[in-house]
Design a protein around this motif. Structure first.
Motif, PDB file in Angstrom:
ATOM      1  N   ARG A 157      19.082  71.161  33.136  1.00  0.00           N
ATOM      2  CA  ARG A 157      19.960  69.990  33.047  1.00  0.00           C
ATOM      3  C   ARG A 157      20.438  69.549  34.428  1.00  0.00           C
ATOM      4  N   VAL A 158      20.696  70.500  35.311  1.00  0.00           N
ATOM      5  CA  VAL A 158      21.085  70.149  36.686  1.00  0.00           C
ATOM      6  C   VAL A 158      19.952  69.389  37.355  1.00  0.00           C
ATOM      7  N   ASN A 159      18.732  69.881  37.213  1.00  0.00           N
ATOM      8  CA  ASN A 159      17.579  69.191  37.806  1.00  0.00           C
ATOM      9  C   ASN A 159      17.419  67.792  37.230  1.00  0.00           C
ATOM     10  N   GLN A 160      17.634  67.630  35.927  1.00  0.00           N
ATOM     11  CA  GLN A 160      17.549  66.314  35.305  1.00  0.00           C
ATOM     12  C   GLN A 160      18.656  65.401  35.826  1.00  0.00           C
ATOM     13  N   ALA A 161      19.839  65.950  36.028  1.00  0.00           N
ATOM     14  CA  ALA A 161      20.977  65.154  36.515  1.00  0.00           C
ATOM     15  C   ALA A 161      20.706  64.591  37.903  1.00  0.00           C
ATOM     16  N   TRP A 162      19.981  65.327  38.731  1.00  0.00           N
ATOM     17  CA  TRP A 162      19.652  64.821  40.066  1.00  0.00           C
ATOM     18  C   TRP A 162      18.850  63.528  39.985  1.00  0.00           C
ATOM     19  N   GLY A 163      18.081  63.346  38.930  1.00  0.00           N
ATOM     20  CA  GLY A 163      17.241  62.161  38.803  1.00  0.00           C
ATOM     21  C   GLY A 163      17.938  60.928  38.252  1.00  0.00           C
ATOM     22  N   VAL A 164      19.205  61.069  37.852  1.00  0.00           N
ATOM     23  CA  VAL A 164      19.944  59.946  37.283  1.00  0.00           C
ATOM     24  C   VAL A 164      20.584  59.149  38.414  1.00  0.00           C
ATOM     25  N   GLU A 165      20.374  57.848  38.414  1.00  0.00           N
ATOM     26  CA  GLU A 165      20.946  56.997  39.451  1.00  0.00           C
ATOM     27  C   GLU A 165      22.392  56.650  39.095  1.00  0.00           C
ATOM     28  N   LEU A 166      23.324  57.164  39.908  1.00  0.00           N
ATOM     29  CA  LEU A 166      24.751  56.976  39.681  1.00  0.00           C
ATOM     30  C   LEU A 166      25.483  56.850  41.012  1.00  0.00           C
ATOM     31  N   ARG A 167      26.734  56.381  40.926  1.00  0.00           N
ATOM     32  CA  ARG A 167      27.613  56.421  42.094  1.00  0.00           C
ATOM     33  C   ARG A 167      27.863  57.888  42.436  1.00  0.00           C
ATOM     34  N   HIS A 168      28.236  58.149  43.683  1.00  0.00           N
ATOM     35  CA  HIS A 168      28.386  59.543  44.120  1.00  0.00           C
ATOM     36  C   HIS A 168      29.433  60.319  43.318  1.00  0.00           C
ATOM     37  N   THR A 169      30.532  59.680  42.924  1.00  0.00           N
ATOM     38  CA  THR A 169      31.563  60.414  42.187  1.00  0.00           C
ATOM     39  C   THR A 169      31.074  60.812  40.798  1.00  0.00           C
ATOM     40  N   GLU A 170      30.407  59.890  40.116  1.00  0.00           N
ATOM     41  CA  GLU A 170      29.867  60.225  38.794  1.00  0.00           C
ATOM     42  C   GLU A 170      28.751  61.260  38.909  1.00  0.00           C
ATOM     43  N   LYS A 171      27.940  61.156  39.941  1.00  0.00           N
ATOM     44  CA  LYS A 171      26.825  62.094  40.125  1.00  0.00           C
ATOM     45  C   LYS A 171      27.336  63.526  40.278  1.00  0.00           C
ATOM     46  N   ILE A 172      28.357  63.724  41.128  1.00  0.00           N
ATOM     47  CA  ILE A 172      28.839  65.084  41.354  1.00  0.00           C
ATOM     48  C   ILE A 172      29.485  65.660  40.092  1.00  0.00           C
ATOM     49  N   VAL A 173      30.179  64.830  39.334  1.00  0.00           N
ATOM     50  CA  VAL A 173      30.784  65.310  38.085  1.00  0.00           C
ATOM     51  C   VAL A 173      29.688  65.639  37.063  1.00  0.00           C
ATOM     52  N   LEU A 174      28.667  64.793  36.979  1.00  0.00           N
ATOM     53  CA  LEU A 174      27.545  65.080  36.072  1.00  0.00           C
ATOM     54  C   LEU A 174      26.845  66.375  36.477  1.00  0.00           C
ATOM     55  N   LEU A 175      26.669  66.592  37.754  1.00  0.00           N
ATOM     56  CA  LEU A 175      26.055  67.835  38.222  1.00  0.00           C
ATOM     57  C   LEU A 175      26.917  69.047  37.865  1.00  0.00           C
ATOM     58  N   ALA A 176      28.226  68.918  38.020  1.00  0.00           N
ATOM     59  CA  ALA A 176      29.130  70.024  37.680  1.00  0.00           C
ATOM     60  C   ALA A 176      29.100  70.304  36.179  1.00  0.00           C
ATOM     61  N   LEU A 177      29.156  69.259  35.369  1.00  0.00           N
ATOM     62  CA  LEU A 177      29.075  69.449  33.924  1.00  0.00           C
ATOM     63  C   LEU A 177      27.733  70.063  33.526  1.00  0.00           C
ATOM     64  N   SER A 178      26.665  69.617  34.158  1.00  0.00           N
ATOM     65  CA  SER A 178      25.336  70.165  33.871  1.00  0.00           C
ATOM     66  C   SER A 178      25.257  71.633  34.266  1.00  0.00           C
ATOM     67  N   HIS A 179      25.902  71.986  35.371  1.00  0.00           N
ATOM     68  CA  HIS A 179      25.929  73.371  35.825  1.00  0.00           C
ATOM     69  C   HIS A 179      26.615  74.275  34.805  1.00  0.00           C
ATOM     70  N   HIS A 180      27.676  73.789  34.197  1.00  0.00           N
ATOM     71  CA  HIS A 180      28.425  74.576  33.211  1.00  0.00           C
ATOM     72  C   HIS A 180      27.783  74.551  31.824  1.00  0.00           C
TER      73      HIS A 180
END
Length: 87
Positions: A5-28
């Motif tokens: 899920r983290v790897n998939q999240a990297w491929g989503v085009e988002l603003r930096h704030t949403e991207k980092i939160v999505l990465l954190a949620l994906s990590h958990h």
């Protein structure tokens, strides 16, 4: 933890704030369900953001369809990361 899920999240085009939160949620997130229940304070600490910025990012991610949130009980929310998942 779901590296997929983290790897998939990297491929989503988002603003930096949403991207980092999505990465954190994906990590958990649990690999099989995409679900996790980190507190906003934990996400804020992990992301180096304020709690209000994390909440705003989660709202934006929900509006974009990348995350679903469900309140479980007072102070606990279950998040479901939907990236890397068959629709």
């Amino acid at each position: 933890m779901s590296f997929h899920r983290v790897n998939q999240a990297w491929g989503v085009e988002l603003r930096h704030t949403e991207k980092i939160v999505l990465l954190a949620l994906s990590h958990h997130a649990v690999m099989s369900t995409g679900e996790s229940s980190p507190k906003v304070s934990r996400l804020a600490r992990d992301c180096g953001m304020s709690e209000s910025a994390v909440r705003e990012s989660i709202k934006a991610l929900e509006a974009a369809g990348h995350v679903e949130s469900t309140p479980v009980r007072r102070g606990v929310t279950n998040y479901r990361v939907k990236v890397g998942q068959a629709a």
